[in-house]
Write a protein that holds these residues in place. Structure first.
Motif, mmCIF file in Angstrom:
data_model
loop_
_atom_site.group_PDB
_atom_site.id
_atom_site.type_symbol
_atom_site.label_atom_id
_atom_site.label_comp_id
_atom_site.label_asym_id
_atom_site.label_seq_id
_atom_site.Cartn_x
_atom_site.Cartn_y
_atom_site.Cartn_z
ATOM 1 N N GLN A 83 0.127 -1.184 0.168
ATOM 2 C CA GLN A 83 -0.039 0.379 0.072
ATOM 3 C C GLN A 83 1.004 1.056 0.190
ATOM 4 N N HIS A 84 1.962 1.687 0.739
ATOM 5 C CA HIS A 84 3.003 2.316 0.852
ATOM 6 C C HIS A 84 4.079 2.589 -0.367
ATOM 7 N N SER A 85 4.321 1.727 -0.630
ATOM 8 C CA SER A 85 5.324 1.334 -2.132
ATOM 9 C C SER A 85 5.194 2.625 -3.152
ATOM 10 N N VAL A 86 6.221 3.038 -2.608
ATOM 11 C CA VAL A 86 6.447 4.198 -3.380
ATOM 12 C C VAL A 86 6.570 3.751 -4.968
ATOM 13 N N LEU A 87 7.988 2.932 -4.881
ATOM 14 C CA LEU A 87 7.968 2.664 -6.666
ATOM 15 C C LEU A 87 7.087 1.330 -6.643
ATOM 16 N N PHE A 88 6.494 0.642 -6.221
ATOM 17 C CA PHE A 88 5.514 -0.063 -6.963
ATOM 18 C C PHE A 88 4.342 0.518 -7.069
ATOM 19 N N GLU A 89 3.810 1.894 -6.766
ATOM 20 C CA GLU A 89 3.104 2.703 -7.402
ATOM 21 C C GLU A 89 4.033 3.321 -8.444
ATOM 22 N N LYS A 90 5.164 3.328 -8.940
ATOM 23 C CA LYS A 90 4.879 4.770 -9.775
ATOM 24 C C LYS A 90 5.461 3.408 -10.838
ATOM 25 N N ALA A 91 5.752 2.241 -10.632
ATOM 26 C CA ALA A 91 6.122 1.103 -11.850
ATOM 27 C C ALA A 91 4.388 0.727 -12.392
ATOM 28 N N THR A 92 3.207 0.711 -11.089
ATOM 29 C CA THR A 92 2.395 -0.196 -11.562
ATOM 30 C C THR A 92 1.479 0.335 -11.950
ATOM 31 N N HIS A 93 1.500 2.097 -11.599
ATOM 32 C CA HIS A 93 -0.132 2.823 -11.451
ATOM 33 C C HIS A 93 0.507 4.145 -12.595
ATOM 34 N N LYS A 94 1.252 4.755 -11.603
ATOM 35 C CA LYS A 94 1.501 5.480 -12.862
ATOM 36 C C LYS A 94 2.201 6.108 -14.690
ATOM 37 N N TRP A 95 3.012 4.750 -13.901
ATOM 38 C CA TRP A 95 3.680 4.663 -15.301
ATOM 39 C C TRP A 95 3.268 4.224 -16.193
ATOM 40 N N PRO A 96 2.533 3.058 -16.112
ATOM 41 C CA PRO A 96 1.845 2.439 -17.217
ATOM 42 C C PRO A 96 0.605 3.102 -17.788
ATOM 43 N N ALA B 41 -3.493 -10.653 -25.290
ATOM 44 C CA ALA B 41 -2.812 -8.914 -25.057
ATOM 45 C C ALA B 41 -3.222 -7.578 -24.011
ATOM 46 N N ILE B 42 -4.638 -7.635 -24.563
ATOM 47 C CA ILE B 42 -4.683 -6.082 -24.465
ATOM 48 C C ILE B 42 -5.859 -6.332 -23.403
ATOM 49 N N MET B 43 -6.272 -8.075 -22.776
ATOM 50 C CA MET B 43 -6.756 -8.397 -21.888
ATOM 51 C C MET B 43 -5.998 -8.765 -20.772
ATOM 52 N N LEU B 44 -4.734 -8.977 -20.949
ATOM 53 C CA LEU B 44 -4.168 -9.191 -20.281
ATOM 54 C C LEU B 44 -3.846 -8.163 -19.389
ATOM 55 N N LEU B 45 -3.442 -7.022 -20.182
ATOM 56 C CA LEU B 45 -2.521 -5.934 -19.786
ATOM 57 C C LEU B 45 -3.529 -5.290 -18.887
ATOM 58 N N GLY B 46 -5.200 -5.177 -19.734
ATOM 59 C CA GLY B 46 -5.857 -4.666 -18.256
ATOM 60 C C GLY B 46 -6.028 -5.548 -16.623
ATOM 61 N N PHE B 47 -5.988 -6.594 -17.193
ATOM 62 C CA PHE B 47 -5.964 -6.946 -15.595
ATOM 63 C C PHE B 47 -4.541 -6.947 -14.949
ATOM 64 N N ILE B 48 -3.467 -7.245 -15.314
ATOM 65 C CA ILE B 48 -2.420 -6.786 -14.610
ATOM 66 C C ILE B 48 -2.498 -5.237 -14.044
ATOM 67 N N PHE B 49 -2.986 -4.750 -15.021
ATOM 68 C CA PHE B 49 -3.257 -2.357 -14.539
ATOM 69 C C PHE B 49 -4.011 -3.151 -12.766
ATOM 70 N N GLY B 50 -5.518 -3.803 -13.398
ATOM 71 C CA GLY B 50 -6.137 -3.991 -12.168
ATOM 72 C C GLY B 50 -5.679 -4.640 -11.147
ATOM 73 N N THR B 51 -4.998 -5.626 -11.087
ATOM 74 C CA THR B 51 -4.860 -6.785 -10.203
ATOM 75 C C THR B 51 -3.473 -5.472 -9.191
ATOM 76 N N THR B 52 -2.865 -5.068 -9.264
ATOM 77 C CA THR B 52 -1.947 -4.696 -8.846
ATOM 78 C C THR B 52 -2.657 -3.275 -7.717
ATOM 79 N N ARG B 53 -3.577 -3.419 -8.684
ATOM 80 C CA ARG B 53 -4.535 -2.700 -7.394
ATOM 81 C C ARG B 53 -5.452 -3.248 -5.802
ATOM 82 N N VAL B 54 -4.973 -4.385 -6.725
ATOM 83 C CA VAL B 54 -5.560 -5.783 -5.907
ATOM 84 C C VAL B 54 -4.403 -5.390 -4.503
ATOM 85 N N PHE B 55 -3.709 -5.634 -5.133
ATOM 86 C CA PHE B 55 -2.552 -5.252 -4.166
ATOM 87 C C PHE B 55 -2.730 -5.098 -3.553
ATOM 88 N N GLN B 56 -2.672 -3.048 -3.340
ATOM 89 C CA GLN B 56 -1.989 -2.235 -2.705
ATOM 90 C C GLN B 56 -3.745 -1.643 -1.491
#
Length: 282
Positions: free
Chosen positions: A52-65, A209-224
């Motif tokens: 939840q409070h990982s700045v690097l994970f937030e940038k790598a999975t939420h900001k940059w994508p 590939a697009i469905m996988l991309l959306g799944f990855i985008f969403g799953t990373t937010r579940v981790f947080q």
């Protein structure tokens, strides 16, 4: 009577996604699986999700994508505007400017934008409509994210989207259903429908590939702790139908239901440029 190809089209594009929606509702919305999954990533000792409070994970999975859908949309907007330039110049009223563009190798890109104006406009409009659908459901269900609920130290009660849905009025301040970040990945489905229009032989690989991309985008937010898993799946359903309806409006069902091309075939759509967009002396 519907033809075999039209039945296949509706089966794959309408009935199968509806079946997926029913499965999501039964498996997730009618059970506690969402909470069970989120519990895997929650640390009761610290009262927070592990990432939840990982700045690097937030940038790598939420900001940059976000660059992927943002740059795609910006390219489509700029391309749509530039698509009107070549037809004006190619009428022969600006020979010096046309010569300059050809000298600097800019005539080709401008011609390409003109040829693909419908596709560029489709991407712009489909992105806008999909974003509108997502924001509508967010504001008309008012579901709070896991970290905002009493289950994980927040102040809000956990509710299911159908318990708080309002058709015309905003339901409250919650904005967590369906998943917004996941929808950013799923909006790339616009490229899949463009590929289907041109009967690209790798369109289904692109879809995967697009469905996988959306799944990855969403799953990373579940981790947080910012979404439940079902929010990602519901986001995919909402985006799919909004994209499908827009694609049907732009291209029509017959253009989208054609089988992929063989190696020696040329799609009709690639020959749809107007005469003024493709002058013979260019």
């Amino acid at each position: 009577m519907p033809t075999s190809s039209s039945r296949t089209f509706y089966l794959f594009n309408v009935w199968l996604p509806l079946l997926c929606a029913v499965a999501i509702f039964v498996i997730f919305d009618m059970t506690n699986i969402d909470v069970a999954i989120s519990n895997w990533f929650y640390d009761p000792a610290t009262h927070s999700f592990v990432l939840q409070h990982s700045v690097l994970f937030e940038k790598a999975t939420h900001k940059w994508p976000r660059i992927i859908p943002n740059w795609t949309g910006e390219f489509a907007i700029i391309g749509s505007l530039l698509s009107f330039v070549w037809p004006l110049l190619s009428k022969g009223q600006h020979p010096k400017m046309l010569g300059t563009l050809q000298r600097f190798k800019l005539a080709g890109p401008l011609r390409w934008f003109a040829e693909h104006r419908r596709d560029l406009l489709f991407i712009v409009v489909s992105f806008a409509i999909t974003t509108g659908f997502i924001h509508y459901f967010k504001s008309h269900t008012s579901i709070y994210c896991p970290v905002e609920t009493t289950l994980y130290g927040g102040l809000q009660a956990k509710m299911e989207w159908y318990e708080n849905f309002t058709l015309l009025n905003k339901a409250g301040d919650g904005r967590c259903w369906p998943g917004g970040h996941a929808s950013g990945g799923f909006t790339m489905l616009a490229l899949y429908f463009v590929a289907r229009r041109y009967r690209w032989q790798h369109a289904y690989k692109l879809l995967g590939a697009i469905m996988l991309l959306g799944f990855i985008f969403g799953t990373t937010r579940v981790f947080q702790g910012w979404h439940y898993m079902s929010h990602t799946f519901w986001s995919g359903v909402v985006v799919w139908f909004s994209m499908l309806l827009t694609a049907l409006a732009f291209y029509g069902r017959e253009a989208l239901q054609q089988p992929p091309l063989g190696a020696d075939e040329v799609p009709v759509a690639s020959r749809e440029a107007t005469p003024e967009a493709l002058p013979a002396n260019s």
